[in-house]
Design an enzyme around this catalytic site. Structure first.
Site, short mmCIF file in Angstrom:
data_model
loop_
_atom_site.label_atom_id
_atom_site.label_comp_id
_atom_site.label_asym_id
_atom_site.label_seq_id
_atom_site.Cartn_x
_atom_site.Cartn_y
_atom_site.Cartn_z
CG ASP A 101 -28.06 -12.91 47.64
OD1 ASP A 101 -28.52 -11.90 47.25
OD2 ASP A 101 -28.59 -13.86 48.11
CD GLU A 135 -36.24 -2.65 45.68
OE1 GLU A 135 -35.72 -2.76 46.85
OE2 GLU A 135 -35.72 -2.81 44.67
CG HIS A 149 -35.97 0.93 44.93
ND1 HIS A 149 -35.02 0.59 43.92
CD2 HIS A 149 -35.46 0.67 46.33
CE1 HIS A 149 -33.91 0.26 44.60
NE2 HIS A 149 -33.87 0.06 45.86
CG HIS A 188 -33.05 3.38 49.24
ND1 HIS A 188 -31.86 3.82 48.82
CD2 HIS A 188 -33.40 2.15 49.00
CE1 HIS A 188 -31.55 2.64 47.93
NE2 HIS A 188 -32.31 1.74 48.11
CD GLU A 189 -36.01 -0.14 50.53
OE1 GLU A 189 -36.15 -0.49 49.49
OE2 GLU A 189 -34.89 -0.20 51.05
CD GLU A 232 -30.65 -1.04 45.32
OE1 GLU A 232 -30.83 0.17 45.92
OE2 GLU A 232 -31.70 -1.85 45.39
CE1 TYR A 268 -27.09 -1.43 47.36
CE2 TYR A 268 -28.65 0.18 47.94
CZ TYR A 268 -28.12 -1.12 47.76
OH TYR A 268 -29.06 -2.20 48.23
N1 BES Z 1 -33.58 -3.50 46.91
C1 BES Z 1 -32.61 -3.37 48.10
C2 BES Z 1 -32.52 -4.65 49.15
C3 BES Z 1 -31.74 -5.68 48.30
C4 BES Z 1 -30.70 -5.53 47.56
C5 BES Z 1 -32.19 -7.04 48.67
C6 BES Z 1 -30.22 -6.45 46.82
C7 BES Z 1 -31.61 -8.00 47.96
C8 BES Z 1 -30.66 -8.05 47.09
C9 BES Z 1 -33.25 -2.14 48.94
O1 BES Z 1 -33.85 -1.22 48.41
C10 BES Z 1 -32.11 -1.38 49.91
O2 BES Z 1 -31.04 -1.14 49.19
N2 BES Z 1 -31.91 -1.59 51.11
C11 BES Z 1 -30.85 -0.74 52.02
C12 BES Z 1 -31.59 0.46 52.43
C13 BES Z 1 -30.67 1.90 52.43
C14 BES Z 1 -29.96 1.66 51.26
C15 BES Z 1 -31.40 2.80 52.67
C16 BES Z 1 -30.50 -1.82 53.07
O3 BES Z 1 -31.24 -2.83 53.27
O4 BES Z 1 -29.86 -1.19 53.61
ZN ZN Z 2 -32.51 -0.13 47.06
#
Ligand code: BES
Ligand code: ZN
Length: 616
Positions: free
Chosen positions: A379, A275, A303, A299-300, A322, A387
């Site tokens: 991580d 995002e 954010h 989703h993004e 999330e 989520y």
């Molecule tokens: N912010 C996240 C991606 C992220 C989380 C990167 C933690 C690094 C550390 C992003 O908004 C996300 O949740 N992406 C999901 C999309 C989905 C839930 C629709 C993904 O990457 O799968």
């Molecule tokens: Zn997210």
């Protein structure tokens, strides 16, 4: 005395942000493709938030090459503190004299990234889509910004940004574009300037540069990508983006950032989406030619309120980012496709939650809504739990007080914390305060077991979801489960009219069978339903999982092929796990072959999965 009385509430930063906060950052960086480095200087404006208590400013760094540092224009002494895994190296900058409360100092740091930088991926022309030019992009969440520039790498501090980026190729950043001019210092290079006037945390710092062109996808939106992919990206996103923005503006309040754009990255982008303000970064795997993966954009986009305006104070409260975003994403989907679709998406999410809880174990710390990350790498705690447990928590509150009342709370919450960071305790107080004048809701909320939701591991209570969109696929899965006994003959028409996400649910059900399919049955499914050739990676990924579980060796080749074409961790990590169960030497050989294709974050995670480096 510093840090003793008031330890910062974010345990994943080495910075002393309880003494100083960075209010503005100017990043002057040259993108050097030939050396695969960023080189330049970063200027922070620091405000003292104590009355001269600390004469040191400590910043996060990780594998950076630091040059000269000037404080208010004057060379200053600095040192790198001993390395502390997994957080990197504190950079201690010494000031000549104490600084009074609310006074500011300007700190100018010369910096180069190194080859150990975890945030950046550098692609050679051969690794790009049209093979003409090199490419680079960043991924800073959660704590990788410190490997690009010294900063207070915590979501609890927000700064405005100026980006002055020099590159031979177009540049995108997480600010609004304000200018482009020929670089005086480097012939053939341009200076790209961006400004971010809304204060943002370091993890939302973003850069990309390469052979990138743009096309309009809505009144305030463009999609940017490689020239040879522009048309298909435009088609995929132009129907929904503005609809999504309009829907969420009605649920929360107007979009605060000016433009909402999407950059579709090369396939090694490790996430579905990120995002980054102004420019969501997205995996090309959402370009499935059926507009069926645009929920990633919903989703993004969400954010832009939850996360980017209202931010978790530390990664221990990641559900505030999330869980809220998943909740808002599903409200957008409901506004557009109806309430059953929201429930359908929540059912898919529930399955992901169950899988994650089983993966970690029902008592594991990382299955809590609020987690303890002291000494840990955020991580490693990343999973569907924040989520989906987060979504279920909010959905539970919505049902408890009633949807009409909860709808009024949403804009209140996002107004109260606009531009701020908060933790779960502040969230609780805000809910209780908001409903305090409503006797009925108050009673329910005071009796509500907040502690249990926040701190008990494992699954929360399962809500009653509307199953109207999954019933058909459960029924079809049932036929495959009793395949051998019932004489079921699969036909192409079994899946006619199903959405890709319904097929996803079908395949997930098949993966749950106690007795896996036989290799023959799995092959038959792939052929009759055309899954083996699906353009939708969500579908092909799960079909490959079914085949791997069935022990069907004919899926090994398409699996290794997919592993060489896509670096999105959502697919890569489970596929390696599935492949290694069937044939570990092939899994290892495939990883060795493709590891340079993956982003450093993905490479590190797969290494942990395959070779057990640290317990993720
Ligand atoms: N912010 C996240 C991606 C992220 C989380 C990167 C933690 C690094 C550390 C992003 O908004 C996300 O949740 N992406 C999901 C999309 C989905 C839930 C629709 C993904 O990457 O799968
Ligand atoms: Zn997210």
């Amino acid at each position: 005395m510093e840090s003793i009385i008031n330890p910062p509430r974010d345990p994943n930063t080495l910075s002393n942000y309880n003494n100083w906060v960075s209010t503005h950052v100017t990043a002057n960086l040259d993108i050097l493709f030939d050396q695969q480095k960023l080189v330049g200087n970063v200027i922070h404006k620091f405000k003292s938030i104590t009355n001269g208590e600390s004469q040191d400013i400590i910043l996060d760094t990780n594998h950076l090459d630091i040059g000269e540092i000037k404080v208010n224009g004057k060379q200053s002494e600095w040192e790198l503190l001993p390395r502390l895994e997994p957080y990197g190296t504190g950079l201690k900058i010494k000031l000549d004299s104490p600084v009074a409360l609310n006074e500011t100092v300007e700190v100018d740091i010369s910096v180069k990234t190194t080859e150990k930088c975890t945030a950046l991926q550098w692609l050679t022309p051969a690794q790009t889509s049209n093979k003409k030019h090199p490419y680079m992009f960043s991924q800073c969440q959660a704590i990788h910004a410190r490997s690009i520039f010294p900063c207070q790498d915590t979501p609890d501090v927000k700064s405005t940004f100026d980006f002055n980026i020099t590159s031979p190729l177009p540049v995108i950043s997480s600010g609004l574009h304000v200018g482009k001019s020929a670089s005086a210092a480097r012939p053939g290079h341009y200076l790209y300037q961006f400004h971010q006037k809304v204060p943002i945390p370091s993890y939302l710092f973003a850069l990309a540069s390469g052979d990138i062109v743009e096309a309009k996808i809505g009144p305030r939106s463009v999609v940017a990508t490689s020239p040879d992919k522009l048309e298909e990206c435009k088609w995929e996103l132009e129907a929904d983006t503005e609809k999504f923005i309009n829907a969420i503006e009605k649920i929360v309040y107007p979009y605060a950032w000016g433009e909402y754009n999407v950059l579709v990255l090369p396939p090694s982008f490790p996430y579905g989406g990120m995002e980054n303000p102004i420019f969501t970064f997205a995996t090309p795997s959402i370009i499935s030619k059926d507009r069926e993966n645009v929920d990633v954009i919903a989703h993004e986009l969400s954010h832009s309120w939850s996360g980017n305006l209202v931010t978790n104070a530390s990664w221990e409260h990641f559900w505030l980012n999330e869980g809220w975003t998943t909740y808002l994403e599903r409200r957008i989907l409901a506004a557009i496709h109806g309430e059953p679709y929201r429930h359908f998406s929540a059912i898919i999410g529930w399955k992901a939650l169950v899988d994650s809880v089983e993966h970690y174990g029902h008592d594991h710390e990382f299955t809590k809504l609020v987690v303890d990350l002291k000494g840990k790498d955020p991580d490693d705690a990343f999973s569907s739990i924040p989520y989906e447990k987060g979504f279920n928590f909010l959905f539970h509150l919505e049902n408890l007080v009633g949807k009409d009342k909860f709808d009024k709370f949403i804009p209140h919450y996002f107004t109260t914390f606009k531009g701020k960071s908060l933790d779960s305790y502040e969230f609780k107080t805000t809910v209780l305060d908001f409903f305090s004048s409503d006797a009925e809701a108050s009673k329910l909320l005071n009796d509500f077991d907040w502690e249990k939701w926040f701190y008990s591991p494992g699954l929360p209570p399962k809500p009653d979801f509307d199953t109207s969109l999954v019933d058909v696929v459960y029924e079809l899965a049932g036929k495959w489960r009793t395949f051998s006994e019932s004489g079921f003959i699969p036909k192409e028409s079994d899946i006619k009219g199903l959405m890709a996400n319904q097929i996803v649910v079908f395949l997930e059900q098949v993966l749950l069978f106690e007795k896996p399919l036989t290799p023959d049955q799995s092959q038959l499914m792939g052929q009759v339903y055309g899954f083996a050739k699906s353009e939708n990676v969500e579908v092909s990924n799960l079909y490959l999982q079914v085949g791997l579980k069935a022990g069907d060796r004919s899926v090994i080749e398409p699996t290794t092929d997919l592993l060489g074409r896509i670096g999105r961790m959502k697919f890569v990590r489970p596929l390696y796990r599935g492949l290694q169960k069937l044939d570990r030497p092939i899994a290892i050989e495939t990883f060795e072959k493709y590891k340079d294709f993956y982003h450093p974050i993905c490479r590190a995670m797969v290494e942990k999965d395959l070779f057990g480096k640290k317990n993720a």
